[in-house]
Design a protein around this motif. Structure first.
Motif, PDB file in Angstrom:
ATOM      1  N   THR A 320       2.550  -2.699  -4.163  1.00  0.00           N
ATOM      2  CA  THR A 320       1.365  -1.862  -4.036  1.00  0.00           C
ATOM      3  C   THR A 320       1.677  -0.761  -3.026  1.00  0.00           C
ATOM      4  N   LYS A 321       0.828   0.253  -2.986  1.00  0.00           N
ATOM      5  CA  LYS A 321       1.081   1.357  -2.041  1.00  0.00           C
ATOM      6  C   LYS A 321       1.082   0.851  -0.601  1.00  0.00           C
ATOM      7  N   TYR A 322       0.247  -0.131  -0.322  1.00  0.00           N
ATOM      8  CA  TYR A 322       0.181  -0.655   1.057  1.00  0.00           C
ATOM      9  C   TYR A 322       1.433  -1.472   1.378  1.00  0.00           C
ATOM     10  N   GLU A 323       1.870  -2.298   0.414  1.00  0.00           N
ATOM     11  CA  GLU A 323       3.101  -3.094   0.639  1.00  0.00           C
ATOM     12  C   GLU A 323       4.285  -2.159   0.842  1.00  0.00           C
ATOM     13  N   ALA A 324       4.347  -1.118   0.041  1.00  0.00           N
ATOM     14  CA  ALA A 324       5.484  -0.188   0.149  1.00  0.00           C
ATOM     15  C   ALA A 324       5.518   0.467   1.526  1.00  0.00           C
ATOM     16  N   VAL A 325       4.368   0.942   1.976  1.00  0.00           N
ATOM     17  CA  VAL A 325       4.338   1.616   3.285  1.00  0.00           C
ATOM     18  C   VAL A 325       4.685   0.625   4.396  1.00  0.00           C
ATOM     19  N   ASP A 326       4.244  -0.626   4.253  1.00  0.00           N
ATOM     20  CA  ASP A 326       4.564  -1.623   5.279  1.00  0.00           C
ATOM     21  C   ASP A 326       6.066  -1.882   5.371  1.00  0.00           C
TER      22      ASP A 326
END
Ligand code: COA
Length: 416
Positions: A320-326
């Motif tokens: 997800t976009k959040y997992e990727a940024v993390d």
């Protein structure tokens, strides 16, 4: 906590967005902002795009917090007299009427300066004084088109595109606020007010300066290496629309993440910062790219930058976009999720910082609005709801010395 602009009285003769955004900012920081509105109707945005019948629209409430509202018909002799009294007691008059409207009302710069030589008169217009379009009425998108933003925004195979960000309206208001504060400091030195004028076209151009940079580079060398048109496409003699390319020498693009097929905002912005190439390769599991001559330098990467983005998208497909940024943040890679307005409205960090605030309103109940994007160590702006039409009329008239009977007469004559 004291507010730095406390004691500064502002006649807020503004409407719609550009002017109100300016005076709202000054009100947050402590100025006494008196919004002067036509009796019966007020700022047109009170009625525009209403979501609750008979209650001020969010368009109005979100641009007029922390102000007081005085209804006044400044075309009647009594209304003019009230305005004159107010002018004599105020520090700043801000307006964004159509060109010439204030003069037609009888309040030219000369007249205002005669009434109060210390008054700062601040105006927003579509085009600057003396410009060949200076007679035009202007709204947001007109300014974005005249200021170079539209011709350089969007994709190369589509039409000029305007931004959702209010580059013409609120941005001009922010420029005007800087002008007003500068004139206030100037007045401290000279004891005299002055005219401050900002045009919407000029404010957009000021934000499009990198595109003026690009025009001159294009004129000289015939291409722009950070644009998607390079090296395989064609350049004409004007700066092209570059889609989502990074504008500052760091290639970047909006990339799909898990769920993009159904979620229109399942994307991140990924930036390939030159010195972050090694961590990027490690994050993507492509260590062989670090020393590969086809990838090792920014110049070598540019001809196949979209193949690189495709590889990153393959890596993002199960995140997800959040997992990727993390993951990417651990590698110090400049990136962010593409956030919807719904996500922004509910973001706990934005609530905690006061950038998004919930405020009460007498008719609407509570609503969300923006708080100060400027943070101070010695000031925490407290955001209050917008005033009802004429809510403070009697209070302001009595501060100006009008008796109860005189106020009643002004109401009877429909001048307030
Ligand atoms: N009492 C009496 N008359 C009042 C009044 C009051 N309290 N407040 C406004 N008026 C009058 C004005 O004097 C003007 O009268 P006039 O045309 O006889 O001179 C009239 O109301 C309309 O004002 P105007 O500014 O022409 O409104 P508009 O709705 O026709 O145009 C804009 C709106 C925004 C296009 C125009 O004001 C404009 O171009 N402003 C400058 C650029 C700008 O700020 N645009 C961005 C807006 S977000």
């Amino acid at each position: 906590m004291s507010k730095p602009l406390e004691g500064i009285k502002i006649i807020d003769f503004t409407h719609v967005q550009a002017g109100p955004a300016c005076t709202q900012l000054l009100a947050w920081f402590g100025a006494d902002v008196i919004k002067v509105e036509r009796p019966g109707s007020g700022d047109v945005t009170r009625n525009q795009l209403r979501d609750i019948p008979d209650a001020d629209a969010l368009y109005f409430t979100m641009l007029n917090s922390n102000k007081r509202s005085l209804t006044l018909d400044t075309k009647t002799p009594e209304g003019k007299e009230v305005l004159e009294k107010l002018v004599k007691e105020s520090d700043v008059l801000v307006e964004n009427f159509a060109p010439g409207a204030l003069d037609r009302m009888g309040f030219t710069w000369e007249r205002l300066n005669e009434l109060n030589p210390k008054l700062i008169v601040a105006s927003v217009k579509g085009f600057s004084d003396g410009h060949h379009y200076d007679d035009l009425k202007v709204y947001e998108n007109v300014a974005q088109c005249a200021g170079g933003a539209a011709s350089t925004t969007g994709f190369w195979d589509g039409p000029p595109t305007v931004s959702a960000a209010a580059l013409g309206d609120s941005n001009t208001g922010m420029h005007l606020a800087i002008g007003i504060l500068t004139a206030l400091i100037g007045r401290g030195q000279t004891g005299r007010g002055q005219k401050v004028a900002v045009s919407m076209q000029d404010s957009v151009i000021n934000l499009c300066r990198v595109k003026l940079r690009d025009q001159q580079r294009l004129d000289r060398v015939g291409y722009l290496e950070e644009y998607p048109q390079y090296p395989h496409g064609e350049f004409s003699d004007v700066v092209p629309r570059g889609g989502n390319a990074g504008g500052g020498g760091q290639p970047g693009w909006v990339l799909k993440c898990k769920g993009w097929e159904t979620d229109p905002n399942a994307y991140i912005y990924f930036t390939i910062q030159g010195h972050a190439w090694e961590p990027i390769c490690r994050a993507l599991g492509k260590p062989e790219w670090i020393s590969d001559p086809n990838y090792a330098t920014a110049q070598a990467r540019q001809p196949h930058i979209f193949d690189i983005f495709a590889t990153i998208e393959a890596w993002l497909a199960d995140k997800t976009k959040y997992e990727a940024v993390d993951i990417l943040r651990k590698f110090d890679i400049p990136c962010a999720p593409v956030l919807s307005m719904k996500e922004i409205a509910n973001d706990p960090s934005l609530r905690a910082s006061g950038t998004i605030v919930e405020v009460p309103h007498k008719e609407r109940g509570s609503y969300l609005t923006v708080g100060s994007p400027i943070k101070f160590s010695g000031l925490k702006p407290e955001i209050t709801g917008s005033p009802l039409l004429g809510e403070h009329t009697d209070e302001i008239l009595s501060e100006l010395g009008y008796s109860k009977d005189q106020i009643a007469n002004l109401h009877a004559a429909r001048s307030v």
